[in-house]
Design a protein around this motif. Structure first.
Motif, PDB file in Angstrom:
ATOM      1  N   SER A 102       0.632  -1.161  -0.117  1.00  0.00           N
ATOM      2  CA  SER A 102       0.108  -0.007   0.111  1.00  0.00           C
ATOM      3  C   SER A 102       0.894   1.237  -0.140  1.00  0.00           C
ATOM      4  N   PHE A 103       0.476   2.265  -0.768  1.00  0.00           N
ATOM      5  CA  PHE A 103       0.981   3.435  -0.710  1.00  0.00           C
ATOM      6  C   PHE A 103       0.291   4.668  -0.197  1.00  0.00           C
ATOM      7  N   ILE A 104       1.275   5.514   0.509  1.00  0.00           N
ATOM      8  CA  ILE A 104       0.503   6.643   1.096  1.00  0.00           C
ATOM      9  C   ILE A 104       0.783   8.020   0.490  1.00  0.00           C
ATOM     10  N   GLY A 105       0.036   8.673   0.108  1.00  0.00           N
ATOM     11  CA  GLY A 105       0.136  10.045  -0.305  1.00  0.00           C
ATOM     12  C   GLY A 105       0.518   9.952  -1.753  1.00  0.00           C
ATOM     13  N   TYR A 106       1.080  11.114  -2.354  1.00  0.00           N
ATOM     14  CA  TYR A 106       1.215  11.205  -3.885  1.00  0.00           C
ATOM     15  C   TYR A 106       2.239  12.080  -4.402  1.00  0.00           C
ATOM     16  N   THR A 107       3.190  12.042  -5.023  1.00  0.00           N
ATOM     17  CA  THR A 107       3.937  13.118  -5.424  1.00  0.00           C
ATOM     18  C   THR A 107       4.554  12.630  -6.759  1.00  0.00           C
ATOM     19  N   GLU A 108       4.751  13.518  -7.682  1.00  0.00           N
ATOM     20  CA  GLU A 108       5.308  13.257  -9.109  1.00  0.00           C
ATOM     21  C   GLU A 108       6.774  13.301  -9.135  1.00  0.00           C
ATOM     22  N   GLN A 109       7.375  13.499  -7.955  1.00  0.00           N
ATOM     23  CA  GLN A 109       8.820  13.532  -7.796  1.00  0.00           C
ATOM     24  C   GLN A 109       9.459  12.111  -7.917  1.00  0.00           C
ATOM     25  N   GLU A 110      10.717  11.751  -8.349  1.00  0.00           N
ATOM     26  CA  GLU A 110      11.341  10.505  -8.486  1.00  0.00           C
ATOM     27  C   GLU A 110      11.847  10.158  -6.804  1.00  0.00           C
ATOM     28  N   GLY A 111      11.523   8.905  -6.431  1.00  0.00           N
ATOM     29  CA  GLY A 111      12.108   8.527  -5.100  1.00  0.00           C
ATOM     30  C   GLY A 111      12.541   6.990  -4.965  1.00  0.00           C
ATOM     31  N   ASP A 112      13.097   6.695  -3.936  1.00  0.00           N
ATOM     32  CA  ASP A 112      13.227   5.277  -3.796  1.00  0.00           C
ATOM     33  C   ASP A 112      12.123   4.735  -2.817  1.00  0.00           C
ATOM     34  N   LEU A 113      11.949   3.542  -2.927  1.00  0.00           N
ATOM     35  CA  LEU A 113      11.030   2.940  -2.378  1.00  0.00           C
ATOM     36  C   LEU A 113      11.308   2.751  -0.890  1.00  0.00           C
ATOM     37  N   GLU A 114      10.260   3.767   0.022  1.00  0.00           N
ATOM     38  CA  GLU A 114      10.626   3.990   1.538  1.00  0.00           C
ATOM     39  C   GLU A 114       9.163   3.474   2.191  1.00  0.00           C
ATOM     40  N   TYR A 115       9.624   2.752   3.429  1.00  0.00           N
ATOM     41  CA  TYR A 115       8.445   2.286   3.958  1.00  0.00           C
ATOM     42  C   TYR A 115       8.174   3.463   5.270  1.00  0.00           C
ATOM     43  N   ASN A 116       6.886   3.938   5.315  1.00  0.00           N
ATOM     44  CA  ASN A 116       6.752   4.916   6.333  1.00  0.00           C
ATOM     45  C   ASN A 116       5.822   4.232   7.535  1.00  0.00           C
ATOM     46  N   PRO A 117       6.372   3.853   8.605  1.00  0.00           N
ATOM     47  CA  PRO A 117       5.890   2.986   9.833  1.00  0.00           C
ATOM     48  C   PRO A 117       4.698   3.651  10.416  1.00  0.00           C
ATOM     49  N   VAL A 118       4.810   4.944  10.224  1.00  0.00           N
ATOM     50  CA  VAL A 118       3.649   5.900  11.045  1.00  0.00           C
ATOM     51  C   VAL A 118       2.407   5.891  10.266  1.00  0.00           C
ATOM     52  N   TYR A 119       2.426   5.656   8.857  1.00  0.00           N
ATOM     53  CA  TYR A 119       1.218   5.462   8.182  1.00  0.00           C
ATOM     54  C   TYR A 119       1.073   4.045   7.663  1.00  0.00           C
ATOM     55  N   ASN A 120       1.942   3.027   7.764  1.00  0.00           N
ATOM     56  CA  ASN A 120       1.766   1.647   7.737  1.00  0.00           C
ATOM     57  C   ASN A 120       1.783   1.626   6.150  1.00  0.00           C
ATOM     58  N   GLY A 121       2.832   2.315   5.405  1.00  0.00           N
ATOM     59  CA  GLY A 121       2.810   2.228   3.931  1.00  0.00           C
ATOM     60  C   GLY A 121       4.045   2.701   3.388  1.00  0.00           C
ATOM     61  N   TYR A 122       3.996   2.586   1.974  1.00  0.00           N
ATOM     62  CA  TYR A 122       5.089   2.936   1.090  1.00  0.00           C
ATOM     63  C   TYR A 122       4.955   4.538   0.952  1.00  0.00           C
ATOM     64  N   SER A 123       6.065   5.209   0.981  1.00  0.00           N
ATOM     65  CA  SER A 123       5.733   6.632   0.279  1.00  0.00           C
ATOM     66  C   SER A 123       5.333   6.656  -1.010  1.00  0.00           C
ATOM     67  N   GLY A 124       4.308   7.688  -1.402  1.00  0.00           N
ATOM     68  CA  GLY A 124       3.757   7.551  -2.600  1.00  0.00           C
ATOM     69  C   GLY A 124       4.280   8.334  -3.806  1.00  0.00           C
TER      70      GLY A 124
END
Length: 461
Positions: A102-124
């Motif tokens: 599951s991915f939380i949020g959304y940004t058109e910027q490029e990024g690495d696969l990052e898990y956000n434990p606060v939101y229980n999901g990967y950065s969008g």
């Protein structure tokens, strides 16, 4: 956008599958070779608005992928089931479910696969969402080049022809506008036609174009426009001019500068606190009830705009968002007490401290009394801020509200500098008050109608 029919259809299918399997599947598969991607969004979420076109494109372009979208306020049970299935406690959106990820949020910027434990999901990050879909579906997704042109030739500019016709008619109706009241009718009529034409224009423009324009409109520009329009407030002007006019009797520009600056600064601080309290309450309701809250607020703002426009024609008649004569008398007495303390301060400096303290108390009192004048446009700002700053009670919301309060007092400082320069007693005439009411009411009427019919315009930046 046609989501209502899609949502109803998908919800019916979901209930059917639930009866079939006696449980809500975490990865429902409509066909053996079809990947189902679940996209949860809110109609009042700017990040959702940015991700929505991407999900629509993938859904329409690739048969191997079925993007199922849910508006969380319209489908709370589906949203709760998914959060329970994935062990998610936070209700923030947009949230995209792709297989077990599951991915939380959304940004058109490029990024690495990052898990956000606060939101229980990967950065969008957009590239990570696309890559996850590609890996699950076993395909390559090719995005079209972003089209920068949105031809303005299709825009309904013709709606403004009515305003042009109204202006052109002036030479013909001028002989019939001899009284001041009839002149006010004509000017007010022009403002009404212009506002309604602008609203009609916004209504006819496609939603996709509205969203794109809103995303491109700088949020600082929106804050500056609303705050400055809010600052041209006849209630605030009246009180400050009463105080400064009385201060001319002290024959001291220094005292006028200190007291006037203290009054305006205190007003800015009080206004900042008031808006932050409004945001803290409004963010809860907007998050839970979304468009319903925006419509209710839009109705209130529209009603206030109509009342202010009414004051242009019938000043302080019936319902009026202005200071009453009784309130003005009470404020004048407090201001007179400040001036007396300043006059006595030449013999005892303690009177000067008392005068400054009295100024702070007066500013606080005035800001509480004139909430009926000032609480309207901040409502428009609050609705947009909550969506931009994901709640507003954070550094983002505090920073923008501080800017709003600073811009709000710019007209007050202009009045102060004029008094310091001319050092003459003055007052707001009824004619000036009427004009301020008309301009402010027009702003309120337009923004109120937008909040009701086109809240996408508030998804700025």
């Amino acid at each position: 956008m046609g989501f209502d029919r899609v949502v109803k259809f998908l919800l019916s299918c979901l209930l059917f599958l639930g009866l079939l399997f006696a449980a809500f599947p975490s990865q429902a598969v409509a066909e053996e070779n079809t990947l189902e991607v679940y996209f949860f969004y809110s109609a009042t979420c700017p990040h959702c608005m940015k991700q929505e076109p991407l999900m629509e494109y993938i859904d329409e372009t690739y048969e191997e992928i079925d993007v199922i979208s849910y508006e969380v306020t319209q489908n709370p049970q589906v949203w709760d089931n998914f959060r329970e299935e994935y062990g998610i406690s936070n209700a923030a959106v947009p949230r995209t479910f792709i297989g077990e990820m599951s991915f939380i949020g959304y940004t058109e910027q490029e990024g690495d696969l990052e898990y956000n434990p606060v939101y229980n999901g990967y950065s969008g990050y957009r590239n990570q969402i696309i890559q996850a879909i590609e890996n699950q579906a076993g395909i390559d997704i090719v995005l079209p080049e972003e089209a920068e042109e949105n031809s303005s030739s299709g825009l309904p500019w013709y709606v403004f022809s009515l305003s042009g016709i109204y202006l052109v008619s002036y030479p013909f109706v001028r002989p019939h506008l001899k009284s001041s009241q009839k002149q006010r009718y004509w000017i007010g009529g022009f403002f009404a036609v212009l506002i309604l034409s602008l609203f009609w224009f916004v209504t006819l423009v496609p939603d996709a174009l509205i969203q794109q324009f809103a995303r491109q409109l700088p949020f600082p520009l929106f804050v500056s426009i609303v705050a400055l329009a809010d600052g041209f407030n006849p209630c605030a002007f009246t009180v400050l001019i009463i105080l400064l006019s009385l201060l001319t009797y002290t024959k001291s520009r220094r005292d006028m500068t200190i007291v006037g600056t203290t009054f305006i600064t205190t007003s800015a601080v009080m206004y900042f606190i008031f808006i932050m309290l409004m945001v803290s309450v409004g963010s809860v309701f907007i998050e839970q009830y979304g468009n319903i809250v925006l419509v209710v607020l839009g109705i209130l703002v529209t009603a206030a705009g109509i009342i202010n426009i009414k004051d242009y024609f019938f000043f302080k008649k019936n319902i009026s968002l202005t200071l009453s004569n009784k309130q003005q008398v009470a404020i004048t007495k407090r201001a007179s007490s400040i001036v007396r303390n300043l006059q006595h301060s030449t013999r005892d400096r303690r009177f000067f401290a008392t005068a400054i303290g009295g100024t702070v108390v007066l500013a606080a009192f005035v800001n509480l009394v004139e909430l009926g004048c000032t609480a309207i446009l901040p409502t428009v700002y609050m609705a947009s801020l909550v969506q931009r700053c994901q709640g507003g009670i954070n550094l983002c919301g505090i920073s923008w509200t501080a800017l709003y309060a600073a811009i709000y007092v710019v007209p007050l400082f202009a009045i102060l500098f004029n008094f310091i320069y001319s050092f003459k007693s003055a007052r707001i005439t009824e004619k000036q008050g009427r004009v301020l009411k008309l301009v402010g009411g027009s702003f309120m009427l337009f923004f109120g109608l937008v909040m009701i019919a086109k809240p996408q315009l508030l998804m700025l930046g």
